[in-house]
Scaffold this motif. Structure first.
Motif, PDB file in Angstrom:
ATOM      1  N   TYR A 155       0.514  -1.173   0.331  1.00 16.73           N
ATOM      2  CA  TYR A 155       0.052  -0.145  -0.168  1.00 16.73           C
ATOM      3  C   TYR A 155       0.873   1.042   0.149  1.00 16.73           C
ATOM      4  CZ  TYR A 155      -3.165  -3.765   1.317  1.00 16.73           C
ATOM      5  OH  TYR A 155      -3.617  -4.705   1.894  1.00 16.73           O
ATOM      6  N   PRO A 156       1.654   1.494  -1.567  1.00 16.61           N
ATOM      7  CA  PRO A 156       2.298   2.470  -1.298  1.00 16.61           C
ATOM      8  C   PRO A 156       1.839   4.086  -0.523  1.00 16.61           C
ATOM      9  CG  PRO A 156       1.882   1.621  -2.864  1.00 16.61           C
ATOM     10  CD  PRO A 156       1.436   1.124  -2.318  1.00 16.61           C
ATOM     11  N   ALA A 157       2.739   4.467   0.639  1.00 14.58           N
ATOM     12  CA  ALA A 157       2.117   5.728   0.833  1.00 14.58           C
ATOM     13  C   ALA A 157       3.110   6.763   1.145  1.00 14.58           C
ATOM     14  CB  ALA A 157       1.661   5.463   2.018  1.00 14.58           C
ATOM     15  N   THR A 158       2.510   8.286   1.512  1.00 19.67           N
ATOM     16  CA  THR A 158       3.483   8.525   2.504  1.00 19.67           C
ATOM     17  C   THR A 158       4.048   9.474   3.230  1.00 19.67           C
ATOM     18  OG1 THR A 158       3.376  10.111   0.318  1.00 19.67           O
ATOM     19  CG2 THR A 158       4.114  11.683   1.852  1.00 19.67           C
ATOM     20  N   PHE A 159       5.145   9.313   4.126  1.00 20.75           N
ATOM     21  CA  PHE A 159       5.353   8.762   6.044  1.00 20.75           C
ATOM     22  C   PHE A 159       5.326  10.350   5.693  1.00 20.75           C
ATOM     23  CE2 PHE A 159       6.877   5.167   3.656  1.00 20.75           C
ATOM     24  CZ  PHE A 159       6.145   4.215   4.536  1.00 20.75           C
ATOM     25  N   TYR A 160       4.448  11.086   7.590  1.00 20.26           N
ATOM     26  CA  TYR A 160       5.152  11.854   8.237  1.00 20.26           C
ATOM     27  C   TYR A 160       5.734  11.444  10.103  1.00 20.26           C
ATOM     28  CZ  TYR A 160       2.635  15.144   4.673  1.00 20.26           C
ATOM     29  OH  TYR A 160       2.554  15.479   3.434  1.00 20.26           O
ATOM     30  N   GLN A 161       6.167  12.216  10.305  1.00 25.26           N
ATOM     31  CA  GLN A 161       6.211  11.981  11.695  1.00 25.26           C
ATOM     32  C   GLN A 161       5.964  13.382  12.532  1.00 25.26           C
ATOM     33  OE1 GLN A 161      10.124  10.721  11.953  1.00 25.26           O
ATOM     34  NE2 GLN A 161      11.242  12.454  11.425  1.00 25.26           N
ATOM     35  N   SER A 162       6.069  13.810  13.673  1.00 21.28           N
ATOM     36  CA  SER A 162       5.959  14.554  14.482  1.00 21.28           C
ATOM     37  C   SER A 162       6.695  14.957  15.522  1.00 21.28           C
ATOM     38  CB  SER A 162       4.623  15.281  14.324  1.00 21.28           C
ATOM     39  OG  SER A 162       3.967  16.226  15.814  1.00 21.28           O
ATOM     40  N   SER A 163       7.349  15.853  16.151  1.00 20.30           N
ATOM     41  CA  SER A 163       8.419  15.857  17.776  1.00 20.30           C
ATOM     42  C   SER A 163       7.846  17.185  17.697  1.00 20.30           C
ATOM     43  CB  SER A 163       9.402  14.980  17.285  1.00 20.30           C
ATOM     44  OG  SER A 163       9.970  16.126  16.629  1.00 20.30           O
ATOM     45  N   ARG A 164       7.747  17.980  19.623  1.00 15.73           N
ATOM     46  CA  ARG A 164       7.308  18.606  19.207  1.00 15.73           C
ATOM     47  C   ARG A 164       9.090  19.527  19.479  1.00 15.73           C
ATOM     48  NH1 ARG A 164       5.758  18.186  25.539  1.00 15.73           N
ATOM     49  NH2 ARG A 164       3.752  17.643  25.247  1.00 15.73           N
ATOM     50  N   GLU A 165      10.170  18.560  19.361  1.00 15.85           N
ATOM     51  CA  GLU A 165      11.297  19.770  19.148  1.00 15.85           C
ATOM     52  C   GLU A 165      11.542  19.971  17.553  1.00 15.85           C
ATOM     53  OE1 GLU A 165      11.777  16.741  22.621  1.00 15.85           O
ATOM     54  OE2 GLU A 165      10.629  16.642  20.331  1.00 15.85           O
ATOM     55  N   GLN A 166      11.094  19.444  16.808  1.00 11.47           N
ATOM     56  CA  GLN A 166      11.705  19.304  14.751  1.00 11.47           C
ATOM     57  C   GLN A 166      10.001  19.353  14.008  1.00 11.47           C
ATOM     58  OE1 GLN A 166      13.702  16.043  13.981  1.00 11.47           O
ATOM     59  NE2 GLN A 166      15.396  16.696  14.868  1.00 11.47           N
ATOM     60  N   GLY A 167       8.627  19.384  15.263  1.00 12.30           N
ATOM     61  CA  GLY A 167       7.926  19.662  14.174  1.00 12.30           C
ATOM     62  C   GLY A 167       7.531  18.643  13.402  1.00 12.30           C
ATOM     63  N   VAL A 168       6.641  19.101  12.405  1.00  8.31           N
ATOM     64  CA  VAL A 168       5.865  18.209  11.017  1.00  8.31           C
ATOM     65  C   VAL A 168       7.010  18.130  10.169  1.00  8.31           C
ATOM     66  CG1 VAL A 168       3.937  16.994   9.838  1.00  8.31           C
ATOM     67  CG2 VAL A 168       3.851  18.051  12.213  1.00  8.31           C
ATOM     68  N   GLN A 169       7.139  17.205   9.561  1.00 13.29           N
ATOM     69  CA  GLN A 169       8.104  16.571   8.599  1.00 13.29           C
ATOM     70  C   GLN A 169       7.694  15.266   7.343  1.00 13.29           C
ATOM     71  OE1 GLN A 169      11.766  15.792  10.583  1.00 13.29           O
ATOM     72  NE2 GLN A 169      11.543  17.903  10.043  1.00 13.29           N
ATOM     73  N   GLN A 170       7.769  15.676   6.814  1.00 14.61           N
ATOM     74  CA  GLN A 170       7.592  14.304   5.390  1.00 14.61           C
ATOM     75  C   GLN A 170       8.223  13.735   5.763  1.00 14.61           C
ATOM     76  OE1 GLN A 170       5.613  14.754   1.589  1.00 14.61           O
ATOM     77  NE2 GLN A 170       6.602  13.717   0.916  1.00 14.61           N
ATOM     78  N   VAL A 171       8.546  12.440   5.865  1.00 13.23           N
ATOM     79  CA  VAL A 171       9.825  11.391   5.469  1.00 13.23           C
ATOM     80  C   VAL A 171      10.012  10.829   4.636  1.00 13.23           C
ATOM     81  CG1 VAL A 171      10.350   9.235   7.109  1.00 13.23           C
ATOM     82  CG2 VAL A 171       9.209  10.874   8.513  1.00 13.23           C
ATOM     83  N   GLU A 172      11.022  10.720   4.653  1.00  9.37           N
ATOM     84  CA  GLU A 172      11.607   9.794   3.315  1.00  9.37           C
ATOM     85  C   GLU A 172      12.428   8.975   3.766  1.00  9.37           C
ATOM     86  OE1 GLU A 172      10.911  10.203   0.573  1.00  9.37           O
ATOM     87  OE2 GLU A 172      10.298  12.128   0.430  1.00  9.37           O
ATOM     88  N   VAL A 173      11.843   7.322   3.216  1.00  9.25           N
ATOM     89  CA  VAL A 173      12.135   6.137   3.573  1.00  9.25           C
ATOM     90  C   VAL A 173      13.829   5.919   3.337  1.00  9.25           C
ATOM     91  CG1 VAL A 173      12.478   3.750   4.355  1.00  9.25           C
ATOM     92  CG2 VAL A 173      10.612   5.515   4.980  1.00  9.25           C
ATOM     93  N   PRO A 174      14.440   6.042   3.333  1.00  7.71           N
ATOM     94  CA  PRO A 174      15.802   5.286   2.590  1.00  7.71           C
ATOM     95  C   PRO A 174      16.360   4.390   1.932  1.00  7.71           C
ATOM     96  CG  PRO A 174      16.649   5.434   4.609  1.00  7.71           C
ATOM     97  CD  PRO A 174      15.380   5.769   4.855  1.00  7.71           C
TER      98      PRO A 174
END
Length: 525
Positions: A155-174
């Motif tokens: 199920y191809p998807a776009t990944f996001y992560q969220s933290s207080r230190e760095q905020g919301v970011q789109q994640v590139e799984v390398p």
């Protein structure tokens, strides 16, 4: 409808050219089809639940504030009473469609259960009209690992992560995952796995349970149905795994005793010192370990059917005592006491040739004729023409009915060809266990040839006797003579301590020189 959509539609309807009108309308319709709904999915985490009490926004709300989505689909392993207040609070914070799906996990780090829940969830959301995004931050590391596995494969998807230190970011799984390998075995409980591997005939087995299109097997089914109604003793011959107990249960269930007990016992598994106790019961104190009175299988099956599997393994002494029970209809428990009347329908089964055993004195002739009133000789699977693939599909369907994770498994054409070429010495039982192993460990929904090959037990080929070679296929006579001569030359030299004169005598050769000539000819030092 957005402002752009309304404008395109307006221009299309204002066009003076019919062809232009149709073209503009078509472009508008295609544009609507191409536009996808952005869907965010995530586990509800502990930090999200704390947000209700003023513990920050939490990863989910932070992501919704930073990125625009059309809907939110949440997975919840927490109890509803903990999650519902959070959902009500979240809906007040942001006006997006939010749905919650509750799943029960025995542990938040159980990879098998997490995989099943997440896979079914994404399968439900996966469609041409949805653009999937996964928020990785909430949940355990096991949950995050499964998200990445599924989002990079099925199920191809776009990944996001969220933290207080760095905020919301789109994640590139390398990295890329070339192929998913999450076996069905990981999702099946231990009890269910044991049940699937038990290979027992179903309690409610009927003649319809015997899957076949072989003329020989169809004739046997018809004979067995007649025997079922007659209540005569039945002896079932057949190699291991040919379905002897399945026939025995079907005979019982189709007969007039079907409402009574069906008791099965494997005679080959009973220690010799416990045969009488198992068959006829014992009294308390009859022997060491006899702490209470116990009924034997004849009493347990009284009024019903007693199935004695591996019947040919009974010792001679046990055969004598069993014959008396069949003749007189009474059993005497070990340790004495009054005789007990029994009325059972006897069905026996064996893989041995009892007629040969009778001729050789290994089995009582009078007992044989007592149990062999109705005789069914089940053929091995390799002789059941047209049944192999029919059985394979039927067995796989039965496994799928036993567990949801096996429901979508299918056998590829290449795998079926491999199944057709295999000898199946263990018959239906070997076929079933092979299919189960292949289904449990194959990497997708299709069981391929490699999956079947890895699931098979590769037995060493049977070495053909020197006197049973198939001349019609061509043989190397010189090689056969060389093998025989070399074998006996070496044996004679070994026995005589390499004394050529004595070795020549043992081999019927005229002299030591003749022996030496033979040794030179066949390369023996």
């Amino acid at each position: 409808m957005t402002r752009v959509d309304r404008l395109v539609y307006y221009l299309a309807n204002q066009s003076t050219s019919l062809s232009s009108l149709r073209l503009c309308k078509r472009r508008w319709e295609i544009g609507k089809l191409i536009k996808k709904q952005r869907v965010l999915t995530s586990w509800v985490g502990g930090n999200d639940l704390k947000a209700v009490e003023g513990g920050g926004a939490g990863p989910i709300l932070s992501t919704l504030n930073a990125v625009t989505f059309d809907s939110v689909e949440l997975l919840c392993s927490y109890p509803p009473e903990d999650v519902e207040p959070y959902l009500a609070w979240l809906r007040q914070q942001i006006h997006v469609s939010i749905s919650a799906h509750y799943v029960s996990l025995s542990s938040p780090i159980n990879l098998g259960e997490i995989y099943q829940a997440a896979s079914q969830h994404l399968k439900r959301l996966n469609s041409a009209s949805n653009q999937l995004s996964i928020l990785l931050s909430p949940g355990t590391p096991a949950m995050q690992a499964v998200w990445i596995l599924l989002g990079k494969t099925h199920y191809p998807a776009t990944f996001y992560q969220s933290s207080r230190e760095q905020g919301v970011q789109q994640v590139e799984v390398p990295f890329e995952i070339a192929a998913e390998y999450v076996p069905a075995a990981n999702a099946i409980s231990t009890d269910k796995l044991v049940q699937l591997a038990g290979l027992e005939a179903p309690v409610d087995a009927a003649f319809d349970s015997i899957v076949t299109q072989s003329e020989r097997m169809l004739a046997l089914k018809a004979q067995a149905q007649i025997l079922a109604a007659k209540q005569v003793p039945v002896l079932i011959y057949g190699e291991t795994g040919t379905g002897k107990e399945l026939f025995a249960r079907a005979i019982h269930n189709a007969g007039p005793r079907s409402a009574e007990s069906f008791v099965a016992v494997n005679c080959g598994a009973i220690p010799p010192e416990l045969i009488d106790s198992t068959l006829f019961g014992h009294r308390k104190g009859a022997f060491t370990g006899a702490y209470e009175n116990r009924m034997g299988v004849f009493q347990q099956a009284n009024g019903g059917t007693l199935f004695l599997d591996e019947f040919g393994e009974l010792t001679s002494d046990a055969q004598v005592r069993l014959l008396r029970v069949l003749q007189e209809g009474v059993v005497t428990p070990v340790g004495g006491g009054p005789e007990v009347k029994v009325n059972v329908r006897l069905v026996t089964a064996t893989h041995r040739n009892l007629m040969q055993a009778v001729a050789e004195g290994g089995f009582r002739e009078d007992l044989f004729y007592r149990v062999a009133i109705g005789v069914l000789h089940l053929p091995p699977l390799r002789e059941r023409e047209g049944d192999l693939l029919l059985l394979a599909d039927s067995l796989l369907s039965a496994m799928a009915a036993g567990d949801e994770s096996l429901k979508s498994k299918k056998i590829s054409a290449e795998a079926k060809n491999l199944i057709l070429k295999y000898p199946w010495r263990g018959n239906v039982r070997e076929l079933q266990s092979t299919l189960l192993r292949a289904a449990l460990w194959c990497s997708g929904d299709v069981i391929g040839a490699m999956d079947i090959e890895q699931a098979m037990f590769q037995l060493p080929p049977e070495k053909q006797g020197l006197m049973s070679q198939d001349v019609s296929q061509g043989i190397d006579l010189q090689e056969i003579i060389s093998e025989v001569a070399g074998h006996y030359l070496r044996q004679a030299l070994k026995i005589t301590g390499k004394n050529k004169t004595r070795a020549a005598s043992l081999l019927g050769l005229k002299s030591q020189q003749t022996l030496s000539n033979w040794m030179d000819r066949y390369g023996i030092e």
